[in-house]
Motif scaffolding. Structure first.
Motif, short mmCIF file in Angstrom:
data_model
loop_
_atom_site.label_atom_id
_atom_site.label_comp_id
_atom_site.label_asym_id
_atom_site.label_seq_id
_atom_site.Cartn_x
_atom_site.Cartn_y
_atom_site.Cartn_z
N VAL A 1 66.32 8.29 10.00
CA VAL A 1 66.13 9.43 10.91
C VAL A 1 67.46 9.86 11.51
O VAL A 1 68.27 9.02 11.90
CB VAL A 1 65.12 9.07 12.02
N ASP A 2 67.68 11.17 11.56
CA ASP A 2 68.91 11.71 12.14
C ASP A 2 69.03 11.34 13.61
O ASP A 2 68.07 11.47 14.36
CB ASP A 2 68.91 13.26 12.05
N GLY A 3 70.20 10.91 14.01
CA GLY A 3 70.41 10.58 15.42
C GLY A 3 70.26 9.10 15.68
O GLY A 3 70.58 8.63 16.76
N VAL A 4 69.80 8.32 14.73
CA VAL A 4 69.68 6.87 14.91
C VAL A 4 71.04 6.23 14.60
O VAL A 4 71.55 6.39 13.50
CB VAL A 4 68.59 6.28 14.00
N ALA A 5 71.62 5.58 15.58
CA ALA A 5 72.88 4.89 15.34
C ALA A 5 72.61 3.54 14.71
O ALA A 5 73.12 3.23 13.64
CB ALA A 5 73.66 4.73 16.65
N ALA B 1 70.49 5.31 19.96
CA ALA B 1 70.76 6.69 19.52
C ALA B 1 72.25 6.90 19.34
O ALA B 1 73.06 6.21 19.95
CB ALA B 1 70.20 7.68 20.53
N GLU B 2 72.59 7.87 18.51
CA GLU B 2 74.00 8.26 18.43
C GLU B 2 74.37 8.97 19.71
O GLU B 2 73.51 9.56 20.37
CB GLU B 2 74.20 9.19 17.21
N PRO B 3 75.65 8.94 20.06
CA PRO B 3 76.06 9.56 21.33
C PRO B 3 75.60 11.03 21.38
O PRO B 3 75.68 11.74 20.38
CB PRO B 3 77.59 9.47 21.30
N ALA C 1 57.03 -4.21 7.57
CA ALA C 1 58.47 -4.31 7.78
C ALA C 1 59.22 -3.13 7.16
O ALA C 1 60.31 -2.77 7.61
CB ALA C 1 59.00 -5.62 7.21
N ASN C 2 58.61 -2.49 6.17
CA ASN C 2 59.34 -1.40 5.52
C ASN C 2 59.51 -0.18 6.41
O ASN C 2 60.26 0.73 6.09
CB ASN C 2 58.68 -1.03 4.19
N VAL C 3 58.80 -0.13 7.52
CA VAL C 3 58.97 0.96 8.48
C VAL C 3 60.44 1.05 8.91
O VAL C 3 60.97 2.14 9.14
CB VAL C 3 58.05 0.76 9.71
N LEU C 4 61.07 -0.11 9.00
CA LEU C 4 62.46 -0.15 9.47
C LEU C 4 63.37 0.76 8.65
O LEU C 4 64.16 1.53 9.20
CB LEU C 4 62.98 -1.60 9.43
N ALA C 5 63.24 0.68 7.33
CA ALA C 5 64.09 1.50 6.46
C ALA C 5 63.92 2.98 6.76
O ALA C 5 64.89 3.73 6.84
CB ALA C 5 63.78 1.19 5.00
N ILE D 1 61.49 10.15 15.28
CA ILE D 1 61.13 8.89 14.61
C ILE D 1 59.63 8.83 14.37
O ILE D 1 59.17 8.45 13.28
CB ILE D 1 61.59 7.68 15.45
N ALA D 2 58.84 9.24 15.40
CA ALA D 2 57.38 9.20 15.28
C ALA D 2 56.93 9.94 14.02
O ALA D 2 55.96 9.55 13.38
CB ALA D 2 56.74 9.79 16.53
N ALA D 3 57.66 10.98 13.69
CA ALA D 3 57.27 11.80 12.55
C ALA D 3 57.29 11.02 11.23
O ALA D 3 56.53 11.33 10.31
CB ALA D 3 58.20 13.02 12.45
N VAL D 4 58.15 10.00 11.13
CA VAL D 4 58.24 9.25 9.88
C VAL D 4 57.39 7.98 9.89
O VAL D 4 57.36 7.25 8.91
CB VAL D 4 59.70 8.87 9.54
N LEU D 5 56.71 7.74 11.00
CA LEU D 5 55.97 6.48 11.12
C LEU D 5 54.58 6.59 10.52
O LEU D 5 53.95 7.64 10.59
CB LEU D 5 55.85 6.07 12.59
#
Ligand SMILES: Nc1ncnc2c1ncn2[C@@H]1O[C@H](COP(=O)(O)OP(=O)(O)O)[C@@H](O)[C@H]1O
Ligand SMILES: [Mg+2]
Lengths: 247, 850
Positions: free
Chosen positions: B84-88, B219-221, B75-79, B232-236
């Motif tokens: 990640v930049d661009g995640v709204a 995503a952010e606009p 579950a900590n993946v969520l944080a 995102i994949a980069a932080v997973l």
């Protein structure tokens, strides 16, 4: 009409009118025909093509209905019968010989002859059956299918079938129309004997004077009307009469 | 020529309609199938659009070849994702396919129909396809609260505030219904039951342990979703992946389409049978029509038409009939689509309603099928027509074209039949993929072969079938029999159409009864256990759904049970191939399950990460005892596993490990099977009623004795049989219409004969009887051939499948007899119209000599 009191009438038509079509286009195939057929007599109906001979025969035999007038077999008014009763009347009291296509191709000669009885679920009167077979001269052909019989033989099978149920009256429409003269003579000879020996009543349509000469009496039909009749004809006398009618 | 052909079609409307009916039914089955599947596809597409409308990126466990849906990740993946930049917004969620809602009577909702889907409630409205209906409560906010979909609420008669029992990972539990959700504007998600909990509560009920099943990201606009997915994949961590919402949507759509593809292929196969049967009818009709028009065609030849022109005229006529039939067929296809939907619902597949979809492809295929079917069926008759000699117009006897000799027919028929049988055998003994095609082809070719040979059998068989008729019905009976004998070819090809339908029905019936016999043999041999418990849910077509882990513990508390032994199931990969792996408790399994282990295999397999393998499978894989092989698990990855022993009974599974090994390598969600024996002095019935309260409480579990398992399986087989028979019904209808068609044409052909019979005293009833019995003979003839072929086909398929656990071959005599009787009844029905026509025939038509 004194003879009707002495001899019984097998069938008759009173003021028979038969018209086809409606209004202006309607054709009167029969135009007020009154005629009766005496028991035990061989009557021929003659007339030019289209004069209404077949129509008359069909209407008396209960195969067709008159537009006006009455038709009787014996004392029965045909118009009063339902289709079923009419069928049964045909089966029990009337015999037919047509010009062609008289036989069921899947049944052999014997079965074809016995057909009216089998349909009615009745047994054949063996003596009578043998007598017919002998007279008609087909004893050695009984197990043959129609396709294996000559035209003359086929018509004689049809004639035997017409007689097998001992009908009150047999109708034949140009029965020898498709036959050569020898076969024709055999068939007509048989019909003649049926009248003479068994007292059968036969009404036959023909346009051939030679054929008509086998009859006891001839009725002449023109344009749906009876125009003349003659008794005990010969080929020559018929021929002369036709000429005078035609001219 | 075209004009002549067109006029000829119009001049014989009855003939047109009767021929067209065969085309209409065939075409409508094809178009109906398309309309049906297109409609469902569209419904799913709309649904997926709605589900993914707000999702730009989706994070999930990497499942690779396992293709599992609800696999958890930490579950900590969520944080990390939220950073990640661009995640709204990022919403984590869990899901379950095994939750079960019980209705007010404690019975599971949904049954065999649409599944129950469990989700956590998404906090972000734009990422949550569900919404609470106006004035119908609120979203779930904490423990003990549940929201259900509106359709389930209304059909189960629940109301907001009610207490609802839901069976989850921890067994049955009571929840308060706090809200009613709709799916966008739709009250129902294709009939599925939807259960929604607040996230924490959902984790508990679905058995997630500080884990998530997915994260939906908005995503952010202006941010590109492809790029965002990569970021995102980069932080997973390993084992977790990020894909765009579009990718996931396409994957889902592809899965659904694959499933629907099977369904539509299945349906089209049955449509194919109907078309095949239709081809017999159409060909027969054209042949009779040409026979009847010999004179007319010969006259055309006599006045200068070439054979080619005559052939074209017949084909053009076929074209018009085909065109008419196809157009009507497409229209009727709509009704057929509704019918298929109804049939599917009848056997409990729960297909939702919705407006029907007609794609241009459907129209094109429908037209093509109708036209090709008709034209191809008319080819042979057209060729025959072109061979009519001009003299046939003048001479009666010339009208008959020379027939192929019986000898040639016997040879040709045997050759075709032989070819069909070769295909059949190739199909039966090759790999599964091509087998179905080959068997189908073989069956079709065999049918053609038999239909070529059938005229040889027509006379003698008609003689036998019709034997009692003359005695029973006098001349009418005799003539009925003679009529079927006089045109053996016509009788045979009319009967052939019915033969195909009956043969397939007989085949399925024989196959089903053999399966039943085998099932019962297998069950009694395989399960020495007194009781077997399994879930009533089927969320995976290959694996038994797990029952709550708490159940097995509860059962162990009963004194009435002596042994309680669970069995678990899972998928593994060996050398990249997917296999099924079963797990059991080595100590107790011997008392409840028949394995026939070699040596002390059972005690050896207790060692963690060891397994035992069926001897047949050992051989086929080229393994020997003592080998270490690599098993890839979804959760633990590659694990070296030692083969410690073997066993003989490979009826159930090829590979077993211990439950301990299973729990170590799988996410344990419960047992697929629980076997139990009644304690000494306790009858099976007593044990069954003793545990009934527990079983009832769980709602989604059944505890069955051996004979109940057999009955259950038999019921399922019967259902499948009913579905197949239902689909074959159309082919049978076409075949019966074929009898009507042939008889009607024959009646016209025999106008004189029937008129003559009427003239010499046959009453209408007798005429009707004659035609009726003719139809009965033809139908019975076809049914006898069909039943024989069906039994032979069934026998060879069962023999071919002997390795797959088919021990028994059984002919259901009662059903076979019933099929024959029904065929005879079908004959009676088929004869209604022609018999009526014949009895109404004008006597005078017979004696007029033109
Ligand atoms: N079904 C029918 N419809 C119309 N006209 C008919 C029909 N049958 C016969 N006719 C007409 O009735 C007349 C008499 O016909 P028919 O009795 O067959 O004559 P015949 O047997 O003396 O040659 C002819 O003009 C014929 O055209
Ligand atoms: Mg005439």
């Amino acid at each position: 009409m004194t003879t009707t009191e002495l001899t019984r009438t097998a069938a008759r038509v009173e003021n028979g009118i038969k018209s086809y079509g409606e209004g202006d286009a309607s054709v009167h195939a029969l135009n007020g025909v009154t005629v009766s057929f005496v028991q035990g007599e061989f009557t021929a109906i003659m007339g030019p093509s289209g004069s209404g001979k077949s129509t008359l025969l069909h209407c008396i035999a209960g195969l067709d209905t008159l537009s006006e007038g009455k038709a009787y077999i014996g004392d029965v008014d045909l118009a009063s019968l339902s289709d079923r009763d009419l069928t049964i009347l045909r089966r029990e009291r009337v015999g037919f010989i047509f010009q062609a296509f008289n036989l069921i191709p899947t049944l052999d000669a014997r079965e074809n002859i016995l057909l009216p009885l089998t349909i009615a679920g009745k047994d054949a009167d063996t003596d009578w059956y043998n007598q017919i077979i002998e007279t008609v001269g087909l004893a050695d052909r009984l197990t043959h299918l129609p396709a294996e019989l000559s035209g003359g033989q086929q018509q004689r099978v049809a004639a035997a079938r017409a007689l097998v149920s001992r009908p009150e009256i047999v109708f034949a429409d140009e029965p020898s129309g498709n036959l050569d003269s020898k076969s024709s003579a055999e068939l007509l000879g048989f019909m003649r004997r049926a009248v003479k020996e068994f007292g059968q009543t036969i009404v036959m349509v023909t346009h051939d004077p030679g054929t008509a000469a086998y009859a006891d009496r001839i009725v002449f039909l023109t344009d749906g009307k009876i125009v003349d009749e003659m008794s005990d004809p010969t080929a020559d006398s018929v021929f002369d009469r036709l000429k005078s009618l035609g001219g | 020529m075209i004009k002549t052909a067109f006029k000829s079609v119009l001049a014989h409307k009855v003939r047109l309609v009767l021929t067209a009916v065969a085309i209409i039914l065939g075409v409508s089955l094809v178009t109906g199938t398309f309309i049906f599947t297109d409609t469902i596809t569209k419904q799913f597409d709309t649904l997926l659009d709605e589900i993914y409308s707000g999702t730009d990126v989706s994070v999930r466990a990497e499942t690779g070849d396992f293709s599992a849906g609800t696999e958890p990740f930490p579950a900590n993946v969520l944080a990390d994702v939220e950073q990640v930049d661009g995640v709204a917004v990022a919403d984590g969620g869990v899901a379950s396919l095994t939750a079960q809602v019980l209705d007010r009577d404690g019975m599971p909702i949904g049954g065999q129909g649409p599944p129950t889907l469990g989700f956590s409630w998404g906090e972000t409205p734009s990422l949550n396809p569900m919404k609470i209906k106006d004035d119908q409560g609120r979203a779930p906010e904490g423990p003990g609260e549940v929201v259900l979909d509106a359709n389930t609420v209304s059909s189960a008669g629940f109301a907001v505030g009610d207490t609802v029992t839901i069976v989850g990972f921890e067994g049955p539990d009571e929840f308060e219904l706090v809200g009613v959700a709709s799916f966008g504007d739709q009250d129902s998600l294709l009939g599925a039951t939807i259960v929604l909990f607040e996230l924490e509560e959902a984790m508990r009920v679905f058995g997630f342990d500080d884990e998530l099943a997915g994260i939906s990201v908005q995503a952010e606009p202006g941010v590109d979703s492809e790029q965002l997915a990569m970021d995102i994949a980069a932080v997973l961590p390993t084992g977790v992946e990020a894909v765009t919402g579009e990718t996931e949507q396409n994957e889902q759509a592809a899965d659904i389409n694959e499933g629907l593809g099977f369904l539509s292929i299945g349906l089209l196969a049955f449509a194919g049978v109907s078309i095949f049967v239709g081809a017999f009818i159409i060909q027969n009709t054209f042949r009779i029509i040409i026979a009847q028009r010999t004179r007319e065609l010969a006259l055309l030849r006599a006045i200068g038409a070439t054979g080619r022109q005559v052939r074209w005229m017949v084909l053009v006529e076929a074209f018009f009939v085909g065109l008419f039939g196809s157009i009507v067929g497409i229209v009727v296809g709509f009704a057929m689509a509704l019918g298929i939907r109804g049939l599917m619902n009848l056997v409990g597949l729960g297909i939702p309603s919705g407006s029907l979809v007609l794609l241009p492809r459907t129209v094109i295929v429908g037209m093509a099928v109708g036209l090709i079917l008709t034209m191809a069926s008319a080819l042979l008759p057209a060729r025959k027509a072109s061979k009519i000699p001009p003299v046939a117009a003048l001479r009666e006897d010339a009208a008959r074209t020379p027939r192929r000799s019986l000898h040639t027919r016997a040879l040709a028929g045997s050759a075709v039949l032989g070819l069909g049988v070769v295909f059949l055998f190739l199909g039966l003994f090759t790999g599964i993929g091509r087998a179905i095609v080959l068997v189908g082809l073989g069956a079709a070719v065999s049918f053609i072969g038999v239909s070529v040979l059938a005229p040889l059998a027509a006379k003698p068989l008609a003689n036998i079938i019709g034997w009692p008729l003359p005695r029973l019905f006098g001349v009418a009976g005799q003539l009925a029999r003679e009529n079927t004998k006089r045109k053996p070819r016509r009788t045979a090809s009319t009967a052939s159409a019915l033969m195909v339908g009956v043969a397939l029905v007989a085949f399925f019936t024989v196959f089903a009864s053999s399966t039943k016999a085998s099932v019962s043999e297998t069950v009694f041999e395989l399960f020495p256990a007194d009781l077997a418990l399994s879930s009533t849910i089927q969320s995976d077509p290959e694996l038994l759904s797990p029952m709550s882990p708490s159940l097995v513990e509860e059962l162990k508390t009963y004194d009435e049970l002596s042994v309680v032994s669970g069995m678990q199931f899972g998928r593994i990969l060996i050398d990249g191939d997917t296999h099924l792996l079963d797990a059991f408790d080595p100590e107790t399994i011997g008392q409840v399950f028949f394995l026939d282990p070699n040596d002390d295999a059972l005690s050896l397999v207790a060692e963690v990460n060891s397994m035992i393998v069926a001897t047949s499978f050992l051989e086929s894989q080229g393994w020997v005892i003592g080998d270490t092989i690599t098993i890839e698990y979804l959760t633990t990855g590659e694990v070296a596993t030692v083969i410690v022993g073997s066993f003989e009974s490979d009826d159930f599974s090829n590979m077993y490990v211990s439950t301990e090994t299973y729990i170590e390598n799988f996410r344990y969600q419960g047992d697929g099977f629980i076997f139990a024996n009644a304690a000494d002095g306790v009858t099976v019935d007593e044990a069954q009623s003793a545990i009934a309260p527990t079983i009832d409480r769980y709602g989604n579990v059944k505890a069955q004795s051996k004979s109940e398992i057999v009955t259950d399986a038999e019921m399922q087989i019967d259902q499948a049989l009913a579905l197949f028979t239902g689909l074959l019904f159309f082919a049978v209808i076409i075949a019966v219409l074929g009898i009507t068609n042939t008889l009607t044409l024959s009646v016209y052909e025999r106008t004189r004969e029937i008129g003559l019979l009427r003239a010499v005293g046959m009453v209408r009833r007798q005429v009707r009887r004659m035609i009726r019995w003719e139809a009965v003979i033809v139908a019975t003839f076809g049914a006898i051939l069909g039943v024989l072929i069906g039994i032979i086909l069934g026998w060879s398929v069962v023999r071919a499948l002997a390795d797959e656990g088919f021990g028994a071959f059984a002919i259901p005599y009662g059903q076979v007899l019933l099929a024959l009787v029904l065929a005879a009844v079908a004959g009676v029905l088929a004869a209604i119209w022609p018999a009526r026509k014949a009895s109404r025939m004008n006597v005078l038509d017979a004696i007029r000599t033109e």
